[in-house]
Design an enzyme around this catalytic site. Sequence first.
Site, mmCIF file in Angstrom:
data_model
loop_
_atom_site.group_PDB
_atom_site.id
_atom_site.type_symbol
_atom_site.label_atom_id
_atom_site.label_comp_id
_atom_site.label_asym_id
_atom_site.label_seq_id
_atom_site.Cartn_x
_atom_site.Cartn_y
_atom_site.Cartn_z
ATOM 1 C CB SER A 1 3.048 1.511 6.330
ATOM 2 O OG SER A 1 1.863 1.629 7.078
ATOM 3 C CG HIS B 1 -0.406 0.346 2.507
ATOM 4 N ND1 HIS B 1 -0.121 -0.593 3.480
ATOM 5 C CD2 HIS B 1 -0.092 1.540 3.054
ATOM 6 C CE1 HIS B 1 0.341 0.012 4.555
ATOM 7 N NE2 HIS B 1 0.374 1.309 4.313
ATOM 8 C CG ASP C 1 0.090 -3.919 2.825
ATOM 9 O OD1 ASP C 1 0.571 -3.434 1.783
ATOM 10 O OD2 ASP C 1 -0.278 -3.227 3.789
#
Length: 376
Positions: A200, A94, A124
């Site tokens: 992230s 992402h 992911d």
Amino acid sequence: MNVKWFVSIILTIIFIGAGSTVFFHVKNTVPSQLTAASNLYLESEVEEKESVPQALKEIIFESQKLVVKIELPDGSFGSGFLYNNKGDVVTNAHVVANAKEVKVTTADSKELTGEVIGISIDTDIAVVRVSELEGVDSFKLAKNRKAELGDDVIALGSPLGLQNTVTTGIISGTAREFEIDSFKYEDLFQISAPIAPGNSGGPLIDAKTGEVVGINSATMERGIIGFSIPFVNVLPLIESWSESPMEILPRIGGNSSGNSGAEISTNKDIAEYLVNYFYESINYRDYVTAYSLLGSNWQSKTSYEDFRAGFLDFLTIEVDDVLTREKESMVEVISVITAQERSEKGVSYKKFKITFELGLENDQMKILSETRESME
């Protein structure tokens, strides 16, 4: 009497002679035995030192060099880490969704160009190749084991754009599952190390060995609870892209172009994160980091020694509530905390309402002032 006197003299001479013999025996032999025992002790001590893991500070110092910030043209960003000597950086899908080239900023502020060579549409995970990092030593990886509940861990990354941020915690849960957009998250670590948007794709590191055990991927409840993908679960997929880069990258999400999931932070987000990071640093007795978050005006009025002294009696600080709002050119963060405090009378718990004002200094958010009110 004469006989008794004679016997006494003889016995005395015998005792003196025996005592002298023992004395000289001890004097000549015991020191060498003591030296031998000391040598054995030192050898044992060396062996013990060799089995002790790297110091936490050394692990953090070495790890930070291998963590990068990843940015896209639309202003979104995330984190990544170097996992092999080909210059390949692991991150979340992402973070780089629907992009072919990204900007990669290293710990020493070098801005490089990275090419996405692998990305999944349901897990992911993605890999970015940075040719200029080829040959650079990479992270130690936990290739054959998973972290366990209660293990001490370190989360590194660029939360809210604040590069080289370090937080610590434990594996507080395992086997978590949920879905976000098109991504399925399975068998996740739940971690207590605070993370925020921008973390992230950053590494989760074993605090004792320095090995990467996970990829930080999601957070909830304002960063109090984070989730990390176990590295060993996705290693085969990552290695397959490094061996055979994807020629055509799949589109992710409903958009035909642009990034679908990386983070774009606001001043309110950054301000709230800084305040939480400030409290965390105080709880870990890392007063240097906490002091570095203060604005120049506050630091000019308060020396580091005085700042540190003001928190020495606080054993723990627990944040009960936070309210963040914009106020002209600044951001105001109002927090309610419960402090465990020690005094001559013993340990007590006190509640405070603390109002912070934060603003930009040289394009960096800083804590400019603090107002503290007792709620008792």
